[in-house]
Design a protein around this motif. Structure first.
Motif, mmCIF file in Angstrom:
data_model
loop_
_atom_site.group_PDB
_atom_site.id
_atom_site.type_symbol
_atom_site.label_atom_id
_atom_site.label_comp_id
_atom_site.label_asym_id
_atom_site.label_seq_id
_atom_site.Cartn_x
_atom_site.Cartn_y
_atom_site.Cartn_z
ATOM 1 N N GLY A 1 16.615 77.854 29.885
ATOM 2 C CA GLY A 1 17.379 79.081 30.080
ATOM 3 C C GLY A 1 17.884 79.295 31.492
ATOM 4 O O GLY A 1 18.290 80.391 31.844
ATOM 5 N N ARG A 2 17.863 78.265 32.303
ATOM 6 C CA ARG A 2 18.292 78.401 33.692
ATOM 7 C C ARG A 2 19.773 78.111 33.885
ATOM 8 O O ARG A 2 20.290 78.334 34.966
ATOM 9 N N TYR A 3 20.429 77.580 32.878
ATOM 10 C CA TYR A 3 21.841 77.240 33.002
ATOM 11 C C TYR A 3 22.697 78.416 32.558
ATOM 12 O O TYR A 3 22.496 78.983 31.494
ATOM 13 N N GLY A 4 23.688 78.755 33.360
ATOM 14 C CA GLY A 4 24.662 79.766 32.994
ATOM 15 C C GLY A 4 25.861 79.104 32.324
ATOM 16 O O GLY A 4 25.860 77.901 32.053
ATOM 17 N N TYR A 5 26.890 79.903 32.094
ATOM 18 C CA TYR A 5 28.037 79.368 31.359
ATOM 19 C C TYR A 5 28.764 78.269 32.118
ATOM 20 O O TYR A 5 29.307 77.357 31.509
ATOM 21 N N GLY A 6 28.757 78.306 33.434
ATOM 22 C CA GLY A 6 29.447 77.276 34.219
ATOM 23 C C GLY A 6 28.791 75.915 34.080
ATOM 24 O O GLY A 6 29.462 74.896 33.870
ATOM 25 N N ARG A 7 27.465 75.885 34.203
ATOM 26 C CA ARG A 7 26.753 74.617 34.100
ATOM 27 C C ARG A 7 26.725 74.116 32.655
ATOM 28 O O ARG A 7 26.793 72.910 32.412
ATOM 29 N N ILE A 8 26.662 75.043 31.706
ATOM 30 C CA ILE A 8 26.732 74.648 30.289
ATOM 31 C C ILE A 8 28.097 74.019 30.009
ATOM 32 O O ILE A 8 28.194 72.991 29.337
ATOM 33 N N THR A 9 29.162 74.619 30.544
ATOM 34 C CA THR A 9 30.511 74.071 30.361
ATOM 35 C C THR A 9 30.587 72.656 30.906
ATOM 36 O O THR A 9 31.132 71.753 30.253
ATOM 37 N N ALA A 10 30.029 72.437 32.089
ATOM 38 C CA ALA A 10 30.047 71.101 32.693
ATOM 39 C C ALA A 10 29.280 70.098 31.842
ATOM 40 O O ALA A 10 29.734 68.962 31.641
ATOM 41 N N GLU A 11 28.134 70.500 31.316
ATOM 42 C CA GLU A 11 27.336 69.600 30.470
ATOM 43 C C GLU A 11 28.074 69.255 29.173
ATOM 44 O O GLU A 11 28.057 68.112 28.732
ATOM 45 N N VAL A 12 28.712 70.248 28.574
ATOM 46 C CA VAL A 12 29.449 70.011 27.323
ATOM 47 C C VAL A 12 30.635 69.080 27.582
ATOM 48 O O VAL A 12 30.908 68.181 26.786
ATOM 49 N N ARG A 13 31.299 69.272 28.718
ATOM 50 C CA ARG A 13 32.433 68.398 29.056
ATOM 51 C C ARG A 13 31.988 66.968 29.313
ATOM 52 O O ARG A 13 32.717 66.027 29.021
ATOM 53 N N GLY B 1 32.066 64.904 26.383
ATOM 54 C CA GLY B 1 33.381 64.561 25.856
ATOM 55 C C GLY B 1 34.066 65.661 25.077
ATOM 56 O O GLY B 1 35.095 65.431 24.454
ATOM 57 N N ILE B 2 33.523 66.867 25.094
ATOM 58 C CA ILE B 2 34.128 67.977 24.375
ATOM 59 C C ILE B 2 34.936 68.810 25.371
ATOM 60 O O ILE B 2 34.403 69.256 26.381
ATOM 61 N N ILE B 3 36.204 69.011 25.099
ATOM 62 C CA ILE B 3 37.057 69.802 25.975
ATOM 63 C C ILE B 3 36.922 71.263 25.555
ATOM 64 O O ILE B 3 37.220 71.625 24.420
ATOM 65 N N ILE B 4 36.430 72.088 26.485
ATOM 66 C CA ILE B 4 36.210 73.496 26.182
ATOM 67 C C ILE B 4 36.410 74.318 27.449
ATOM 68 O O ILE B 4 36.120 73.867 28.550
ATOM 69 N N ASN B 5 36.925 75.512 27.283
ATOM 70 C CA ASN B 5 37.169 76.424 28.388
ATOM 71 C C ASN B 5 35.883 77.188 28.720
ATOM 72 O O ASN B 5 35.089 77.486 27.834
ATOM 73 N N HIS B 6 35.688 77.525 29.994
ATOM 74 C CA HIS B 6 34.482 78.242 30.395
ATOM 75 C C HIS B 6 34.395 79.628 29.760
ATOM 76 O O HIS B 6 33.304 80.125 29.485
ATOM 77 N N LYS B 7 35.549 80.244 29.493
ATOM 78 C CA LYS B 7 35.548 81.562 28.859
ATOM 79 C C LYS B 7 35.060 81.473 27.423
ATOM 80 O O LYS B 7 34.370 82.377 26.937
ATOM 81 N N THR B 8 35.391 80.385 26.750
ATOM 82 C CA THR B 8 34.920 80.176 25.382
ATOM 83 C C THR B 8 33.415 79.976 25.370
ATOM 84 O O THR B 8 32.716 80.532 24.516
ATOM 85 N N VAL B 9 32.901 79.212 26.332
ATOM 86 C CA VAL B 9 31.453 78.996 26.432
ATOM 87 C C VAL B 9 30.755 80.324 26.668
ATOM 88 O O VAL B 9 29.734 80.638 26.035
ATOM 89 N N LEU B 10 31.292 81.144 27.563
ATOM 90 C CA LEU B 10 30.706 82.449 27.856
ATOM 91 C C LEU B 10 30.670 83.324 26.599
ATOM 92 O O LEU B 10 29.654 83.961 26.297
ATOM 93 N N LYS B 11 31.774 83.334 25.853
ATOM 94 C CA LYS B 11 31.851 84.127 24.624
ATOM 95 C C LYS B 11 30.831 83.643 23.598
ATOM 96 O O LYS B 11 30.116 84.450 22.992
ATOM 97 N N LEU B 12 30.724 82.333 23.426
ATOM 98 C CA LEU B 12 29.771 81.780 22.469
ATOM 99 C C LEU B 12 28.330 82.055 22.887
ATOM 100 O O LEU B 12 27.460 82.314 22.041
ATOM 101 N N MET B 13 28.071 82.018 24.181
ATOM 102 C CA MET B 13 26.719 82.320 24.664
ATOM 103 C C MET B 13 26.357 83.772 24.382
ATOM 104 O O MET B 13 25.238 84.070 23.957
#
Length: 66
Positions: A10-22, A25-37
């Motif tokens: 639980g230490r990762y925020g939306y920015g680090r989660i976005t980087a890990e997902v990218r 190989g998945i292209i995703i916007n940080h705003k979408t990650v934030l919304k899903l979280m």
């Protein structure tokens, strides 16, 4: 995404989660990650401001006296 969040205790925020997902190989916007979280009730246990203040305090404590 919840798997990445839970793997990092639980230490990762939306920015680090976005980087890990990218990295996977998945292209995703940080705003979408934030919304899903938010929809999944995943909130980071560490706030960005507390990290900033801890770093600032570290540098103030370890500066060279003049």
């Amino acid at each position: 995404m919840p798997q990445t969040f839970n793997e990092n205790k639980g230490r990762y925020g939306y920015g680090r989660i976005t980087a890990e997902v990218r990295k996977k190989g998945i292209i995703i916007n940080h705003k979408t990650v934030l919304k899903l979280m938010h929809e999944s009730n995943l909130y980071s246990s560490v706030s960005g401001s507390s990290i900033f203040w801890r770093l600032a305090q570290f540098f103030l404590d370890n500066r060279i006296p003049s």
